[in-house]
Design a protein around this motif. Structure first.
Motif, PDB file in Angstrom:
ATOM      1  N   ARG A  64      11.390  26.356  33.292  1.00 31.45           N
ATOM      2  CA  ARG A  64      11.576  27.313  32.199  1.00 31.45           C
ATOM      3  C   ARG A  64      11.133  26.728  30.862  1.00 31.45           C
ATOM      4  NH1 ARG A  64      11.381  32.293  34.004  1.00 31.45           N
ATOM      5  NH2 ARG A  64      13.017  32.792  35.510  1.00 31.45           N
ATOM      6  N   LEU A  65      11.464  25.478  30.628  1.00 28.57           N
ATOM      7  CA  LEU A  65      11.105  24.850  29.361  1.00 28.57           C
ATOM      8  C   LEU A  65       9.593  24.651  29.241  1.00 28.57           C
ATOM      9  CD1 LEU A  65      13.976  22.244  28.905  1.00 28.57           C
ATOM     10  CD2 LEU A  65      13.427  24.132  27.368  1.00 28.57           C
ATOM     11  N   LYS A  66       8.953  24.238  30.305  1.00 31.68           N
ATOM     12  CA  LYS A  66       7.497  24.064  30.273  1.00 31.68           C
ATOM     13  C   LYS A  66       6.811  25.403  30.000  1.00 31.68           C
ATOM     14  CE  LYS A  66       6.697  19.930  33.100  1.00 31.68           C
ATOM     15  NZ  LYS A  66       6.076  19.397  34.341  1.00 31.68           N
ATOM     16  N   GLU A  67       7.329  26.441  30.624  1.00 32.54           N
ATOM     17  CA  GLU A  67       6.759  27.771  30.423  1.00 32.54           C
ATOM     18  C   GLU A  67       6.889  28.196  28.966  1.00 32.54           C
ATOM     19  OE1 GLU A  67       6.997  32.069  32.745  1.00 32.54           O
ATOM     20  OE2 GLU A  67       8.802  30.813  32.631  1.00 32.54           O
ATOM     21  N   TRP A  68       8.076  27.982  28.397  1.00 34.95           N
ATOM     22  CA  TRP A  68       8.290  28.373  27.004  1.00 34.95           C
ATOM     23  C   TRP A  68       7.440  27.539  26.050  1.00 34.95           C
ATOM     24  CZ3 TRP A  68       8.846  31.090  23.005  1.00 34.95           C
ATOM     25  CH2 TRP A  68       9.185  30.534  21.777  1.00 34.95           C
ATOM     26  N   LYS A  99       9.224  36.597  24.488  1.00 34.33           N
ATOM     27  CA  LYS A  99      10.635  36.531  24.096  1.00 34.33           C
ATOM     28  C   LYS A  99      11.538  36.422  25.315  1.00 34.33           C
ATOM     29  CE  LYS A  99      11.272  38.386  19.478  1.00 34.33           C
ATOM     30  NZ  LYS A  99      11.997  39.390  18.654  1.00 34.33           N
ATOM     31  N   LYS A 100      11.187  37.104  26.378  1.00 39.80           N
ATOM     32  CA  LYS A 100      11.993  37.014  27.595  1.00 39.80           C
ATOM     33  C   LYS A 100      11.968  35.592  28.147  1.00 39.80           C
ATOM     34  CE  LYS A 100      11.604  41.862  29.013  1.00 39.80           C
ATOM     35  NZ  LYS A 100      11.152  42.813  30.048  1.00 39.80           N
ATOM     36  N   ILE A 101      10.821  34.958  28.075  1.00 40.10           N
ATOM     37  CA  ILE A 101      10.697  33.572  28.535  1.00 40.10           C
ATOM     38  C   ILE A 101      11.531  32.648  27.655  1.00 40.10           C
ATOM     39  CG2 ILE A 101       9.074  31.639  28.706  1.00 40.10           C
ATOM     40  CD1 ILE A 101       6.979  33.782  29.620  1.00 40.10           C
ATOM     41  N   LEU A 102      11.525  32.899  26.336  1.00 39.22           N
ATOM     42  CA  LEU A 102      12.346  32.114  25.405  1.00 39.22           C
ATOM     43  C   LEU A 102      13.820  32.253  25.761  1.00 39.22           C
ATOM     44  CD1 LEU A 102      13.090  30.578  22.796  1.00 39.22           C
ATOM     45  CD2 LEU A 102      12.812  32.743  21.556  1.00 39.22           C
ATOM     46  N   HIS A 103      14.269  33.476  25.963  1.00 40.16           N
ATOM     47  CA  HIS A 103      15.683  33.709  26.246  1.00 40.16           C
ATOM     48  C   HIS A 103      16.104  33.058  27.562  1.00 40.16           C
ATOM     49  CE1 HIS A 103      15.848  37.511  23.460  1.00 40.16           C
ATOM     50  NE2 HIS A 103      15.403  36.422  22.853  1.00 40.16           N
ATOM     51  N   LYS A 104      15.233  33.124  28.566  1.00 38.69           N
ATOM     52  CA  LYS A 104      15.554  32.493  29.850  1.00 38.69           C
ATOM     53  C   LYS A 104      15.603  30.967  29.722  1.00 38.69           C
ATOM     54  CE  LYS A 104      13.879  36.215  32.849  1.00 38.69           C
ATOM     55  NZ  LYS A 104      12.904  36.638  33.866  1.00 38.69           N
ATOM     56  N   ALA A 105      14.733  30.414  28.897  1.00 33.03           N
ATOM     57  CA  ALA A 105      14.744  28.960  28.688  1.00 33.03           C
ATOM     58  C   ALA A 105      16.042  28.527  28.016  1.00 33.03           C
ATOM     59  CB  ALA A 105      13.540  28.546  27.841  1.00 33.03           C
ATOM     60  N   ILE A 106      16.485  29.304  27.041  1.00 31.82           N
ATOM     61  CA  ILE A 106      17.734  28.989  26.334  1.00 31.82           C
ATOM     62  C   ILE A 106      18.918  29.038  27.298  1.00 31.82           C
ATOM     63  CG2 ILE A 106      19.379  29.888  24.626  1.00 31.82           C
ATOM     64  CD1 ILE A 106      16.909  30.734  22.948  1.00 31.82           C
ATOM     65  N   ILE A 107      19.032  30.121  28.059  1.00 29.16           N
ATOM     66  CA  ILE A 107      20.145  30.259  29.003  1.00 29.16           C
ATOM     67  C   ILE A 107      20.096  29.157  30.056  1.00 29.16           C
ATOM     68  CG2 ILE A 107      21.216  31.758  30.723  1.00 29.16           C
ATOM     69  CD1 ILE A 107      21.504  32.724  27.820  1.00 29.16           C
ATOM     70  N   HIS A 136      23.251  35.681  18.585  1.00 33.79           N
ATOM     71  CA  HIS A 136      22.837  37.086  18.611  1.00 33.79           C
ATOM     72  C   HIS A 136      22.156  37.423  19.944  1.00 33.79           C
ATOM     73  CE1 HIS A 136      21.412  40.967  17.184  1.00 33.79           C
ATOM     74  NE2 HIS A 136      20.204  40.652  17.614  1.00 33.79           N
ATOM     75  N   ILE A 137      21.341  36.500  20.450  1.00 33.86           N
ATOM     76  CA  ILE A 137      20.678  36.710  21.740  1.00 33.86           C
ATOM     77  C   ILE A 137      21.721  36.935  22.832  1.00 33.86           C
ATOM     78  CG2 ILE A 137      19.354  35.544  23.563  1.00 33.86           C
ATOM     79  CD1 ILE A 137      17.751  34.203  21.256  1.00 33.86           C
ATOM     80  N   LEU A 138      22.750  36.075  22.847  1.00 32.34           N
ATOM     81  CA  LEU A 138      23.761  36.203  23.891  1.00 32.34           C
ATOM     82  C   LEU A 138      24.625  37.446  23.681  1.00 32.34           C
ATOM     83  CD1 LEU A 138      24.636  34.804  26.449  1.00 32.34           C
ATOM     84  CD2 LEU A 138      26.469  33.735  25.171  1.00 32.34           C
ATOM     85  N   ALA A 139      24.877  37.802  22.430  1.00 32.75           N
ATOM     86  CA  ALA A 139      25.669  39.008  22.153  1.00 32.75           C
ATOM     87  C   ALA A 139      24.978  40.239  22.739  1.00 32.75           C
ATOM     88  CB  ALA A 139      25.875  39.168  20.649  1.00 32.75           C
ATOM     89  N   LYS A 140      23.658  40.282  22.619  1.00 33.71           N
ATOM     90  CA  LYS A 140      22.904  41.410  23.169  1.00 33.71           C
ATOM     91  C   LYS A 140      22.973  41.406  24.697  1.00 33.71           C
ATOM     92  CE  LYS A 140      20.374  45.004  22.294  1.00 33.71           C
ATOM     93  NZ  LYS A 140      20.932  46.141  21.525  1.00 33.71           N
TER      94      LYS A 140
END
Length: 296
Positions: A196-200, A138-146, A227-231
């Motif tokens: 980041r995208l390849k990792e995700w 999930k941390k990798i997902l969030h970093k890819a999004i940001i 919601h991810i960004l709100a957190k």
């Protein structure tokens, strides 16, 4: 015809004109506020006063908003929604008169209220990902999004719509097939973003075409991203919205490459939309004023 029925017709009309769902939803919300005013303050028929509104009702609604100390920019938005709505009811033959054709907007001095993140703020926001009690995936997902927001400047609706064929690692580009107003464009993809995208993508557990997925769905929703960004905002104390991450990219790109290049990458039809990123923001004005402040 009830307010709900006429509003539904208006919504379908606006969508048919190619207006975005976000714009239509915002207009509908503002129109409903006027319906509530008619019922609560003007004694209109519950659920059915919209088509009985008069020019006097609209004029007094403007005064009501001013007394309630609504910002001029907010009042202008409400008036724009009502002008659009009553132009429709008139053209559709639902009313004999366009009661909003005399509504005027307030004159507001143009100021740059756009907000973008500083280097320190962005660093704190990214650091907040690692402080959460989340799985490594999930941390990798969030970093890819940001990373996509900060390095390619996508809108949140464009991000969740990305499919695997849209991500061209070899060409270092992202294809946005349905941007605002259904515009197709190609944006650059940076090396940190590619990593980041390849990792995700290597860790995705579900099948399907969409790049960003959740544990329960093949496509991450706009609300889930918000919601991810709100957190992250809550943890970091950095008050940046999803769209302000796009502003951050836009500001940096415009400063480095010029307004024309930024307009193309951001998908702006009118270059004046992009000029906001080359003008000082309110935060910069405040900082400038503080530099010359006088102790009294």
């Amino acid at each position: 015809m009830t307010n709900a029925q006429v509003l539904d017709r208006y919504i379908q009309h606006m969508l048919g004109q190619g207006k975005s769902e976000t714009t239509v939803s915002n207009y509908a919300t503002d129109i409903c506020l006027f319906f509530d005013y008619l019922e609560n303050e003007r004694g209109a028929t519950p659920g059915g006063g919209g088509l009985q509104a008069s020019r006097q009702d609209l004029g007094e609604y403007t005064q009501y908003l001013k007394i309630a100390e609504r910002a001029p920019t907010s009042i202008n938005r409400y008036m724009a929604a009502l002008r659009s709505f009553y132009a429709f009811t008139f053209s559709a033959g639902l009313m004999r008169l366009n009661v909003a054709d005399k509504l005027k907007s307030f004159s507001v001095q143009k100021q740059n209220l756009a907000k973008w993140g500083t280097g320190n703020e962005i660093g704190r926001l990214i650091d907040a990902i690692d402080t959460q009690q989340l799985s490594p995936t999930k941390k990798i997902l969030h970093k890819a999004i940001i990373s996509v927001f900060l390095n390619s400047g996508l809108r949140v609706s464009e991000l969740v719509a990305l499919t695997l064929p849209d991500v061209d690692f070899a060409g270092q580009r992202i294809i946005v097939r349905e941007g605002k107003n259904d515009k197709y464009r190609i944006v650059p993809m940076t090396k940190p973003e590619i990593a980041r995208l390849k990792e995700w993508i290597s860790l995705r557990k579900r099948g399907g075409l969409y790049v960003f997925q959740s544990e329960r769905s093949d496509q991450l929703s706009v609300r889930a991203v918000q919601h991810i960004l709100a957190k992250l905002r809550e943890i970091s104390g950095v008050d940046l919205s999803v769209h302000q991450l796009r502003h951050t990219f836009a500001k940096r790109y415009a400063d480095a490459n010029g307004i024309g290049a930024a307009a193309e990458v951001l998908g702006h039809s009118n270059i004046n939309t992009t000029r906001v990123y080359t003008a000082p923001s309110m935060a910069q004005h405040i900082a400038n004023a503080n530099r010359i402040a006088t102790e009294v």
